[in-house]
Write a protein that holds these residues in place. Sequence first.
Motif, mmCIF file in Angstrom:
data_model
loop_
_atom_site.group_PDB
_atom_site.id
_atom_site.type_symbol
_atom_site.label_atom_id
_atom_site.label_comp_id
_atom_site.label_asym_id
_atom_site.label_seq_id
_atom_site.Cartn_x
_atom_site.Cartn_y
_atom_site.Cartn_z
ATOM 1 N N GLY A 143 0.813 -1.209 0.000
ATOM 2 C CA GLY A 143 0.000 0.000 0.000
ATOM 3 C C GLY A 143 0.848 1.259 0.000
ATOM 4 O O GLY A 143 0.569 2.218 -0.709
ATOM 5 N N TYR A 144 1.931 1.254 0.801
ATOM 6 C CA TYR A 144 2.830 2.404 0.847
ATOM 7 C C TYR A 144 3.518 2.642 -0.491
ATOM 8 O O TYR A 144 3.878 3.758 -0.822
ATOM 9 N N SER A 145 3.776 1.549 -1.221
ATOM 10 C CA SER A 145 4.623 1.655 -2.411
ATOM 11 C C SER A 145 3.832 1.821 -3.697
ATOM 12 O O SER A 145 4.406 2.011 -4.753
ATOM 13 N N MET A 146 2.513 1.715 -3.594
ATOM 14 C CA MET A 146 1.705 1.685 -4.812
ATOM 15 C C MET A 146 1.408 3.103 -5.313
ATOM 16 O O MET A 146 0.957 3.934 -4.545
ATOM 17 N N PRO A 147 1.689 3.382 -6.584
ATOM 18 C CA PRO A 147 1.222 4.657 -7.123
ATOM 19 C C PRO A 147 -0.301 4.611 -7.205
ATOM 20 O O PRO A 147 -0.855 3.810 -7.950
ATOM 21 N N ILE A 148 -0.951 5.439 -6.406
ATOM 22 C CA ILE A 148 -2.389 5.285 -6.195
ATOM 23 C C ILE A 148 -3.165 5.537 -7.487
ATOM 24 O O ILE A 148 -4.190 4.902 -7.743
ATOM 25 N N PHE A 149 -2.649 6.439 -8.351
ATOM 26 C CA PHE A 149 -3.389 6.718 -9.584
ATOM 27 C C PHE A 149 -3.314 5.524 -10.527
ATOM 28 O O PHE A 149 -4.258 5.218 -11.243
ATOM 29 N N TRP A 150 -2.197 4.794 -10.457
ATOM 30 C CA TRP A 150 -2.061 3.614 -11.304
ATOM 31 C C TRP A 150 -2.981 2.501 -10.814
ATOM 32 O O TRP A 150 -3.632 1.814 -11.598
ATOM 33 N N LEU A 151 -3.044 2.350 -9.476
ATOM 34 C CA LEU A 151 -3.932 1.348 -8.905
ATOM 35 C C LEU A 151 -5.373 1.645 -9.314
ATOM 36 O O LEU A 151 -6.132 0.732 -9.670
ATOM 37 N N GLY A 152 -5.743 2.926 -9.304
ATOM 38 C CA GLY A 152 -7.080 3.311 -9.718
ATOM 39 C C GLY A 152 -7.352 2.943 -11.168
ATOM 40 O O GLY A 152 -8.402 2.404 -11.520
ATOM 41 N N LEU A 153 -6.340 3.194 -11.993
ATOM 42 C CA LEU A 153 -6.463 2.892 -13.419
ATOM 43 C C LEU A 153 -6.647 1.392 -13.643
ATOM 44 O O LEU A 153 -7.511 0.948 -14.409
ATOM 45 N N MET A 154 -5.831 0.602 -12.930
ATOM 46 C CA MET A 154 -5.916 -0.851 -13.079
ATOM 47 C C MET A 154 -7.243 -1.378 -12.530
ATOM 48 O O MET A 154 -7.843 -2.293 -13.089
ATOM 49 N N GLY A 155 -7.695 -0.757 -11.422
ATOM 50 C CA GLY A 155 -8.978 -1.153 -10.855
ATOM 51 C C GLY A 155 -10.107 -0.874 -11.827
ATOM 52 O O GLY A 155 -11.005 -1.703 -12.038
ATOM 53 N N LEU A 156 -10.032 0.280 -12.455
ATOM 54 C CA LEU A 156 -11.041 0.673 -13.445
ATOM 55 C C LEU A 156 -11.032 -0.323 -14.614
ATOM 56 O O LEU A 156 -12.081 -0.765 -15.081
ATOM 57 N N LEU A 157 -9.829 -0.672 -15.046
ATOM 58 C CA LEU A 157 -9.689 -1.620 -16.147
ATOM 59 C C LEU A 157 -10.326 -2.956 -15.798
ATOM 60 O O LEU A 157 -11.120 -3.503 -16.566
ATOM 61 N N LEU A 158 -9.999 -3.465 -14.588
ATOM 62 C CA LEU A 158 -10.461 -4.801 -14.220
ATOM 63 C C LEU A 158 -11.951 -4.815 -13.874
ATOM 64 O O LEU A 158 -12.733 -5.563 -14.465
ATOM 65 N N PHE A 159 -12.343 -3.957 -12.924
ATOM 66 C CA PHE A 159 -13.702 -4.073 -12.388
ATOM 67 C C PHE A 159 -14.765 -3.392 -13.255
ATOM 68 O O PHE A 159 -15.933 -3.727 -13.189
ATOM 69 N N TYR A 160 -14.321 -2.422 -14.054
ATOM 70 C CA TYR A 160 -15.278 -1.744 -14.928
ATOM 71 C C TYR A 160 -15.150 -2.265 -16.361
ATOM 72 O O TYR A 160 -16.133 -2.704 -16.967
ATOM 73 N N GLY A 161 -13.907 -2.262 -16.863
ATOM 74 C CA GLY A 161 -13.692 -2.627 -18.257
ATOM 75 C C GLY A 161 -13.920 -4.102 -18.525
ATOM 76 O O GLY A 161 -14.618 -4.473 -19.469
ATOM 77 N N VAL A 162 -13.324 -4.956 -17.685
ATOM 78 C CA VAL A 162 -13.385 -6.394 -17.957
ATOM 79 C C VAL A 162 -14.583 -7.040 -17.283
ATOM 80 O O VAL A 162 -15.387 -7.717 -17.927
ATOM 81 N N LEU A 163 -14.730 -6.826 -15.972
ATOM 82 C CA LEU A 163 -15.768 -7.545 -15.241
ATOM 83 C C LEU A 163 -17.116 -6.831 -15.255
ATOM 84 O O LEU A 163 -18.155 -7.472 -15.128
ATOM 85 N N GLY A 164 -17.067 -5.486 -15.381
ATOM 86 C CA GLY A 164 -18.320 -4.733 -15.398
ATOM 87 C C GLY A 164 -19.068 -4.758 -14.081
ATOM 88 O O GLY A 164 -20.289 -4.640 -14.044
ATOM 89 N N TRP A 165 -18.326 -4.934 -12.969
ATOM 90 C CA TRP A 165 -18.995 -4.995 -11.666
ATOM 91 C C TRP A 165 -19.366 -3.624 -11.125
ATOM 92 O O TRP A 165 -20.277 -3.504 -10.323
#
Lengths: 354, 307
Positions: free
Chosen positions: A158-180
Amino acid sequence: MATAETNGKGRLSSALSSRILMRTIKTLFSVLVTMLGLLLVTFVIGRVMPIDPVLSVVGESATRETYDAARAAMGLDKPIVVQFLIYIWDVMHGDFGNSLLTARPVAQDIARVFPATLELATLGTIFGVLLGVPLGVVAAVKRGTWIDQLARVVALVGYSMPIFWLGLMGLLLFYGVLGWVGGPGRVGIFYVDVVPPVTGMILIDSILDQNWTVLKNAISHIILPSSILGYYSLAYISRMTRSFMLEQLSAEYITTARVKGLPERTVIWRHAFRNIKVQLITVIALSYANLLEGSVLTEIIFSWPGIGSYITNALLSADMNAVLGGTVVVGLVFVLLNIFSELLYKFFDPRAAE
Amino acid sequence: MTQQSSTQTWRQWLTTDTPRSRRQARLASAYHGWLTLRSNTLAMVGLAILLALLLIAAFAPFLAPHDPLSQDLGARLLPLWTDGHPLGTDSLGRDILSRLIYGSRITLYIVTLVALIAPIAGLLVGTIAGYTGGIVDAVLMRITDIFLAFPRLVLALAFVAALGAGIENAVLAISLTAWPPYARIARAETLTIRRSDFISAVQLQGAGPLRIITRHIWPLCISSLIVRVTLDMAGVILAAAGLGFLGLGAQPPSPEWGAMISEGRKFILDFWWVAAMPGLAIFTVSLAFNLLGDGLRDVLDPKSGSS
């Protein structure tokens, strides 16, 4: 204090109240100085910028007279100290000037966008506390086991994660791919401006309006950005909880409680945890302040119309009034939360008050 | 050393309980610290990653399969594991792996500059405040507190907005928001050292404040500052990447990792690797600094051990 005790109860309470008064005055003074410093810094930033604010108003082709008139109208011909005093006066009256981008007073703009940030950061903090505190407690109790190691890794990541990148990847996975979850923005495009804005926080507004469709849609939009912010604060909160708990668990009263035969559950939650509550509240206040700031990049990723998006958009179009106004407001909230956590700590823990 | 190598090994010389010279004592204590650090697996992983980063940055022209700036619109947005482009290409057909490799130079450049500017500024302010005391101390610490109470990223944003976008300005903005903790640490150390007997002894020998601060106080502040620097570097990398992402740090076509994420963001749903790979790079380096910092804290500052 020693003399006060020997001289009876009246002296004691008066000594105590005068000490509290002194402490309050001292704190107020330091708040004032800090705020003044904040304003000085934003004022200086506004002065050093390479863009001539007069030119940006009158345009390149203005005559000398027009330029001078505009300069005088903006108060830029006055001595720098006077300009600073005027700036303080304006800010105290909630006047940050007009935004070039929206052509409205910056204060109005901020009042409009701030609830969105507040909503996001609050929900993020709630996630962080609900998950981070138990994780920290368990890590402390099961010190050295795999659970402790897991908690450590979770926090370090959590300390090391670029938060904007995590957001982008989350958007990709949960919105783009899974549509949850819902995509960027606070609500889907069909639900914009459906509920009347009362608090500006769409979750609360839709409940007030009893519009459950909008509420559902808003939840599906806020869940991802707020849990990503929550992860960020979870990392901090769980680490702090763990170290506070370890300190308590090694104390003798815990051994006594165990020797007495109290169930482990009682020992941990009723005895040890009760003693870290104050420290924990200060940590949570600090992490809340950090989230308000950390939400800047998250807001960009999720097109969240909060103060972070507002400052960044203003920045990219060289709208200095809006940038500085936003900085001052975030700074003020940040300073206040800092002071609040400090005061709280001193209030509940007399040892901390020197 | 030649007469020693015949009778005793380097290891014995380094671990002796009775050092014969100041140099031996220093080396022995450094070796002891190294042994402690080496037993910490995670810290060693962090160190290894950072050494690898250093080597990659140094030998970038030999390691990168392509020029990081050369565009090939015919080969744009190629997926992972394409022949000749192991990590694919971006929207202008530039090789992502090569850009990541060259980007490590920018990251190291930023980190090194901030790691020099912020601690030195903090050291100056902290030791002057701590050693002088009185009104100077009060004023300097008040300024430190003011900067400490600021939201760092937002302040850095405002600084960059005023100064203009670019790597150097990003470094300046990050340093301006990063120095206060160092000043606090340096002041605390100075206050404890100032009252110790050996400082009085040096004073009796006629040493002036300048000599005492530079020759006797600074060396003792260094170790706690180094720990803090290592732990801070992760935050610096994230801040720099954030500024780059917002278009306020390194400017295109520079292969800065944050800026690369920002470029890849436009195609995130169809060509996810363009944004994913630079993010992984940022994450890896920042994690490495955190791991190493955690381990170093145990070695150099056993008081506040990671318990």
